[in-house]
Each structure stands twice: as structure tokens, then as C-alpha cells.
Design an enzyme around this catalytic site. Structure first.
Site, short mmCIF file in Angstrom:
data_model
loop_
_atom_site.label_atom_id
_atom_site.label_comp_id
_atom_site.label_asym_id
_atom_site.label_seq_id
_atom_site.Cartn_x
_atom_site.Cartn_y
_atom_site.Cartn_z
N GLU A 71 -16.62 13.66 22.67
CA GLU A 71 -17.33 14.91 22.99
C GLU A 71 -18.51 15.16 22.05
OE1 GLU A 71 -13.95 17.51 25.20
OE2 GLU A 71 -13.72 17.35 23.04
N GLU A 130 -7.88 11.75 28.00
CA GLU A 130 -7.10 12.96 27.77
C GLU A 130 -6.65 13.48 29.13
OE1 GLU A 130 -9.05 15.95 25.37
OE2 GLU A 130 -9.85 14.46 23.98
#
Length: 818
Positions: free
Chosen positions: A447, A536
Site C-alpha cells: 500500500e 490479504e
């Protein structure tokens, strides 16, 4: 450009000074006897009690305190490794996707670090140099600090370092002296490195991994890298090894290398040409390393001058080859599925200073619950973790210490000020960890947006290892990442990727996601030939993981779906004891922070103290490598979902349960079922007989046949239950012992039983009186409640966007009733 007066910690282009180049970490042995006993005299741990002085900001530090004769008697003491917030200094912040208030995040003004609030700690230690270090090259290694380190030795500055989660290593040969030495380390909590370390965890500071003082001879083995290539049948392998030597005079140096398994094989025995040796050795039928068969060899290297032993080093090696083929993720030629979990290196009382016993306990929990893979979220771990995964058998995605979550829309992207720091973080991880067979993929970070800096980062890392693929979920082009990676897709979206559909926006919400979030859309041709994985998924906050089986069904059905990694393993809750010694669990907001993301740090399969949450039992069931389905009343099908081993390691126990009680047990003798194969088995008649008026269950328990590293013999691997439908007589209703009496009085309806009186208000319909005496036990009338208390998952988005609470479905009934 930073000015010449810019402090190191405020300069994004200053992340190291006099810092050693990265390399593999193997202890040096001075004699063959030391190697045999695995007891080196060349390394000393400097862990323990250090002197400590805390400042609100680095500008308050008097430069004279770094002198070798500074009086430390008034300084506090602190434990190393450890973080100072959990030892009584400063304030921890938990933030999932933003930065503490001390870090300015306005575009165009970065770096912008508080000039008045930037906690700074001075660590000091007096140590005596071991006598046997004399005449050696001497090094000091801090295995992790947060977030910048300036090192002084005997009053002289040695160097500077950022990049918290990989080692900070310095050559101190010219600074150290025989006898007593004064080591001083200045740690600054917030630096330009902090902008690259916004990783959904507590913002803490200190020296939180081992501090090691070690020596090498003047001529020594400085680095080594081993890998292998199997033949077409994956039976025999070529072992590739490159060993680098550091010496001023190479002539006369001899290197001897052996491979130690059940037998010992000489790989090299000869002179050194140049400063390195590269060799290729053909190994016949080696035992392979996989998560199911974690067999380790030892590569032992000995350096001689003529016939005089100078130094020995050794490291574990596994014959393991990673390939991507037709969208499949292959280990040693066979497609695997990641049944994984993300894991923070966290301890409730020590923060990031997790001890070896706790870390190994984590691995045992994972193996006992059928987890086969770890993603190091979101930074390289202590090398101990990789040693454990090599030995226990777990696949690992090793992830660079890089995340800019709160500002990923514009940093680092293509900004050249951050390029070298990013490359350094990636290369240091690769160079340290590349000998571990457990590591099957490198990750560029998490991210942190996207830009040309990531292409440069991958290229720099590939210069040091081409044997593993690269992962980066934030790559919208699929040109840098070798796998198509996603976060938190629905099972339906994963199914569409399994069908190789065009994943394009179709609804207004899809377009919002495309242009306002980091969710990417791709045509099938864009990800053709790539494994698809979920880095994830199954966010384990509160009561969750209810649809985990749907994801697993997708992974099993589609060959190019490589599996996924649950978020996450352990709650990041902080342990606090009240004055009476009772444990309290603290989360974001419990420390008086100006900003926080509250309990979002608690989404683990296990609690911070490693107590199992109920969700991990669902993981154990869904991730199991044995599947059993009932074909008929007397026949079952057993499928071995292991990729490399047969079922000889298991026992299959039958149970007949009548009304929940076991009345018959026996072992089902099953010939070994090969990896990936299925077998039909008949159930003995005694376990299938119907029985009138009882609930009947056939249970099959799959148990470990022998002791393993992580469990004892007969520990349950998984279980299956099948209901036997039997006829039941219809029971007649039982007449009540007392017929209630009804009456009316003053606008109320009275209901009287043998012991209790109820009163209903005719106007509201509510019970306003309830008593078994004459005293009303109700404080207020009983009203209907069609909702429940919010769970953390219900309130998740409200942490960042409070007005979303108006659309909380659980509150609709509340507003209606009011």
C-alpha cells in the site's frame, strides 16, 4: 534539495553513512572444534540493561553527552531489546492508514517533521572487548531500530542509519579499543524513514532486536548465496553456490565446501581465483524442501591459508525451486496453494521486541491449525523467523520495509528523492535472506501507491536474486508484479478471476472504487498466465471468517488461483496491569493520543497473549489437507489435498455418536493415498445401523500418527461429521401444571401463574410489571429489541468516516422504534 544544514533525520536522501553493505548472516567459527560444537567465540550479545536518557526533541540533546567520559549515573536504565513507550517513556500511537500528528503530510511540504515534538532516546553501554577479538575485524550490528540511528563509540561518531527492519551494521575496528569501551546510540522516533513505514501497526521507538558485537579474521568469508535447479523430472538437481572472500592477499587462500545431509558431499576444494568462487555441483536425488517435507542440508565452508584453518561458516540449505507456469505457482514442479496468514512481529508487553519462545510458539500454532504460509506484513522479520520456517516448513513472502498508506496517492511514486532509500530497503532484505528455502517470493512493500520507483526497486533486487518471483499488490499495470494480487475481494469476484473473465467496472459502485480507491480492474488478457492470489483476505476482526470455505472452494476449483493470506495472525493489543495486578488490554485511544484508529489493531486469529480466538478453529477446518465426503450410508471418499506427501502420516478414527455420546470407536485402516489422489472406503456396518428415536452421527477424526515439531502423536488434524437420518416418534405435548389466569384492571391486563404476576399496559402493549413477590423487578417497561450491539466490523468504516454511522443497518430498528 536539502540544504547543507539539514539534519540527517530530515533528509530523505540521507539514510546511511558508514554503514556496511548487506550480506548473509552466518556466525564465524575460529576452529573446526567450534564448528562441530556449534559454539562460536566470535559473537557477543550486548542485550540487557543499558543506560537511557529521554528527550522531547533531538535539538535538546547536548552534543557533549556523546563523550566517552560522560557521567551516566543520573541516567535511567532501560532493557534492550525493547521499545521505550512500553517501558514508561512517551506515547504510543496506533494508526492503520495515517501518520502521527508529528508527521506533516501536506503534498509539497514533505518532509515536515515536528520541530518541537519528536521523542529522542540516548542509549549508552560500557562494554569490555573480548581478548580474542584482538587483531580481528570488529563489527557492531543493531538488528532493528526505529526509526533513525546515529552511532558513537568512545566519543567519535561511527555512522548513521535508517531503514528500521533490516540490520544496521558498522565496522568499528578503528574505533574500538582493548578493555572498556563506551557505546552511545541516538535513536530518533520520527525521521524521513517514517514516511516509508506507515504499516497498520503501533508507532513505537527504540532498539528492539538483538545488538551483536562480532569479529571476523582479516581474511574471511564475507558472503555466500546458494540456489538450485532441478532436472525435468525434479529428481536430480544442480546446486549453484557463489562464495565471496574478503582479503588483501588472495594468493595461497584455499576454500573447502561440503554439503552435509545423510551423507557428506564435497562441493569444492581448491584455490580462490579473484575474490570469489562460483561453483555448480550435480546432486543425485536430493531430498527436496517443501512446506510438507522441510528437509534441510548444511553447507559448510572452511577457509585456509595453505593448510592453516582461518575461518569456518555454515548455513542451512533446502533443495527448492520456484517457478510460475501457465498461471500456476509451482514448488519443485507442483502447483501449491497458499493457505496463509499475515503476521506482525508483535508481543503484548514488549511490542516489536518479541522473544524467540513466543515467535516459535506462533509457528507451532500455525502448523497445528493447517496454515502453510506467512506473509511478513509489512517488513522483514528477525532472521529467527526464517530459521523457524525453514525447519518447521512454512512458505514465506518476505516483504520490504515500505508502506506509505496515508500518502500513497503521491509518495513515493516517481519522486527521485526517495528512490535510493527504496532500493536500499529491498536490496538489504534480499541480500540478508536469500539463502532461506522458506522464502518463495519477494514483495516490494504494501500500500505505497505505484510509480517508476517500483520498477527500479525490482530491478535492483533482481540483480541479487533471480530465483524467486516478485509480488506487489499495488501494481495496476501487472508489469512489475509477477502475480495478480488482491485485497479483500468477495468470493464471487475471486470466482470471476477463476473463470478468467474480464474484470471491468459494471456498476456505479465499481466506478467509484476504480477512481477513488486502490482497487484495480483488468481484462482477462492482462492477467493471462499469472497466478492470482489474495495477499490479504478474510479480515479477522471480531466474529468473522464465516465465508472462508467459499474462498477455499474457489482456490481448489481453479488451478491458477494460488490461495491467500488471512488478515491477520495476532491482535496488536498492549498489556497493562492495574495497581492490583489485573491485566487490562489497551488499544488505540487508550493512551490519550490526539488521533487514533481505535481497536482496528485487534483482528487476529489469536489474542495478543496467544489465546486462541474461535475463528482459528474455522481456519483449521477449512485449511486442512484432508477432505472427506459421504458417498452413501456405507461409503466415503477421502481426498488427500497434500501436494507432496501421502496419507501414511495420519490415523483415521471412526466414531458412532448416539445423541452426542460416543458409543463405538475404531480405526479405519486406509492404504496410503498419494498426494492429490482420492480413495473410496467402506464404513463398517456397525457404524451405519439406524436406531429409532435417536440422533446418530458418524464422526471421522484425522490424527497425527507420530510426534512432529509442532504437535504430539494423536493430535487432531481435522474431523468430519455426517448425520444419519432416522425416524423419530412424535411426542405428545405435555399439559401445563398450572393454567394461567387473566384479568383486567385500570387499563392493564394481568397474567398470573402459580408463582409470577405479569402486567401488560393496554395502551403500549409493553410489560410494565413482573414479580414473584409484590415488588416489581422491572426498572422500566420491557420494549422490543430487534437489533444487537455493534461489532468492530460493523463500526469499521465509522472509524475513518463517522457520518457513515447513519447508514448502519443495525441501528435502523432503533430509529424506527423511537
Amino acid at each position: 534539495m536539502p540544504s547543507s544544514t539539514t539534519a540527517d533525520y530530515q533528509n530523505p536522501e540521507m539514510f546511511q553513512r558508514n554503514k556496511e553493505q548487506p550480506r548473509f548472516e552466518a556466525v564465524s567459527f575460529r576452529t573446526k572444534e567450534e564448528m562441530e560444537r556449534n559454539a562460536s567465540s566470535s559473537l557477543v550479545l550486548l542485550n540487557g540493561s543499558w543506560r537511557f536518557k529521554y528527550y522531547a526533541h533531538p535539538s535538546l540533546v547536548d552534543p557533549l553527552v556523546f563523550k566517552a567520559d560522560t557521567d551516566l549515573s543520573a541516567w535511567d536504565t532501560i532493557i534492550v531489546p525493547g521499545v521505550w513507550e512500553l517501558q514508561g517513556y512517551g506515547k504510543p500511537y496506533y494508526l492503520a492508514a495515517s501518520y502521527p500528528p508529528q508527521i506533516g503530510v501536506k503534498k509539497g511540504r514533505i518532509p515536515d517533521i515536528s520541530a518541537s515534538d519528536n521523542p529522542t532516546g540516548l542509549y549508552a553501554l560500557d562494554f569490555v572487548l573480548p581478548e580474542n577479538f584482538e587483531g580481528q575485524r570488529i563489527y557492531l550490528r543493531f538488528n532493528a531500530i526505529k526509526s533513525s540511528l546515529t552511532l558513537y563509540l568512545n566519543g567519535m561518531q561511527v555512522g548513521y542509519s535508517q531503514g528500521s527492519m533490516t540490520p544496521h551494521e558498522f565496522d568499528i575496528t578503528n574505533h574500538v579499543r582493548q578493555g572498556s569501551n563506551r557505546l552511545t546510540a541516538q535513536i530518533i522516533k520520527y525521521s524521513t524513514g517514517t514516511y516509508l513505514e506507515d504499516q497498520d501497526m503501533w508507532f513505537l521507538a527504540g532498539i528492539f532486536r538483538d545488538v551483536e558485537l562480532y569479529c571476523e579474521p582479516q581474511e574471511y568469508i564475507s558472503d555466500a548465496f546458494a540456489s538450485c535447479r532441478f532436472d525435468r523430472e525434479y529428481r536430480n538437481a544442480t546446486l549453484d553456490l557463489k562464495v565471496r572472500i574478503q582479503a588483501e592477499q588472495m594468493e595461497g587462500l584455499i576454500l573447502r565446501v561440503v554439503l552435509i545431509g545423510t551423507e557428506t558431499m564435497t562441493l569444492y576444494n581448491g584455490m580462490i581465483q579473484g575474490n570469489s568462487v562460483s561453483l555448480n555441483a550435480w546432486v543425485v536425488n536430493p531430498k527436496p524442501w517443501t512446506a510438507e517435507t522441510p528437509y534441510l542440508y548444511v553447507i559448510r565452508m572452511e577457509l585456509y591459508r595453505n593448510e592453516q584453518f582461518i575461518q569456518g561458516k555454515k548455513f542451512n540449505f533446502g533443495f527448492r525451486q520456484v517457478e510460475l507456469s501457465d498461471g500456476r505457482f509451482l514448488i519443485n514442479g507442483r502447483a501449491i496453494k497458499f493457505k496463509g496468514v499475515n503476521r506482525h512481529d508483535f508481543h503484548p508487553a514488549k511490542g516489536w521486541a518479541i522473544d524467540k519462545e513466543t515467535r516459535e510458539h506462533d509457528i507451532r500454532i500455525m502448523k497445528s491449525h493447517n496454515i502453510n504460509a506467512i506473509r511478513c506484513s509489512h517488513y522483514p522479520n528477525d532472521r529467527h523467523l526464517y530459521d523457524l520456517c525453514d525447519r518447521y516448513g512454512l512458505y514465506v513472502i518476505d516483504e520490504a520495509d515500505l508502506e506509505t498508506h496515508g500518502i500513497r496517492s503521491f509518495l513515493p511514486k516517481d519522486d527521485p528523492r526517495w528512490t535510493e532509500a527504496m532500493l536500499d530497503r529491498g536490496v538489504r532484505m534480499v541480500r540478508r535472506d536469500r539463502n532461506h528455502p522458506c522464502i518463495v517470493m519477494w514483495s516490494l512493500g504494501n500500500e505505497a501507491g505505484f510509480g517508476t520507483n517500483f520498477s527500479k526497486m525490482k530491478e535492483a533486487m533482481q540483480a541479487h536474486d533471480t530465483t524467486r518471483p516478485f509480488h506487489y499488490e499495488g501494481d495496476p499495470t501487472l508489469k512489475v508484479s509477477d502475480v495478480k494480487s488482491m485485497m479483500y475481494p468477495t468470493p464471487e469476484l475471486v470466482r470471476r478471476y477463476g473463470e478468467k473473465e474480464n474484470i471491468l467496472p459494471r456498476t456505479p459502485l465499481d466506478y467509484i472504487r476504480k477512481y477513488m480507491t486502490a482497487q484495480f480492474f483488468h481484462r482477462s488478457i492482462d492477467y493471462r498466465g499469472m497466478p492470482v492470489m489474495l495477499c490479504e483476505y478474510a479480515h479477522c476482526m471480531g466474529n468473522s471468517l464465516g465465508n472462508l470455505q467459499e474462498h477455499m472452494d474457489n482456490f481448489d476449483k481453479y488451478e491458477h488461483l494460488a490461495g491467500g493470506f488471512i488478515w491477520d495472525f495476532v491482535d496488536q493489543a498492549i498489556e497493562h496491569r492495574d495497581p492490583d495486578g489485573n491485566i487490562q488490554w489497551l488499544y488505540g485511544g487508550d493512551f490519550g493520543e490526539e488521533k487514533t484508529d481505535g481497536p482496528f489493531c485487534a483482528n487476529g486469529l489469536v489474542a495478543a497473549d496467544r489465546t486462541l480466538h474461535p475463528a482459528i478453529l474455522e481456519v483449521k477446518k477449512v485449511y486442512a489437507d484432508i477432505a472427506i465426503r459421504r458417498i452413501s450410508d456405507t461409503q466415503i471418499e477421502i481426498k488427500n489435498k497434500n501436494v507432496f506427501v501421502d496419507t501414511a502420516q495420519y490415523r483415521f478414527m471412526l466414531k458412532r455418536l448416539v445423541d452426542g455420546m460416543s458409543v463405538l470407536e475404531d480405526e479405519l485402516n486406509i492404504p496410503p493415498i498419494e498426494a492429490g489422489a482420492s480413495k473410496l472406503m467402506e464404513i463398517p456396518v456397525a457404524f451405519t445401523l439406524p436406531e429409532l428415536n435417536h440422533d446418530l452421527i458418524l464422526e471421522i477424526d484425522v490424527l497425527q500418527k507420530s510426534d512432529r515439531f509442532w504437535c504430539r502423536k494423536d493430535e487432531e488434524v481435522t474431523f468430519f461429521q455426517f448425520e444419519t437420518i432416522s425416524e423419530h416418534r412424535v411426542s405428545k405435548p405435555v399439559a401445563p401444571l398450572f393454567q394461567p389466569k387473566f384479568s383486567e384492571k385500570s387499563g392493564h391486563i394481568l397474567i398470573q401463574t402459580a408463582d409470577v404476576v405479569y402486567r401488560l399496559d393496554r395502551l403500549t402493549g409493553l410489560i410494565d410489571f413482573w414479580s414473584d413477590t409484590e415488588e416489581n423487578i422491572l426498572i422500566s417497561p420491557l420494549s422490543p429489541d430487534f437489533s444487537r450491539a455493534d461489532t468492530d466490523n460493523d463500526r469499521m468504516l465509522q472509524m475513518w468516516v463517522p457520518w457513515i454511522a447513519r447508514f448502519n443497518r443495525n441501528r435502523f430498528w432503533d430509529r424506527h422504534l423511537k
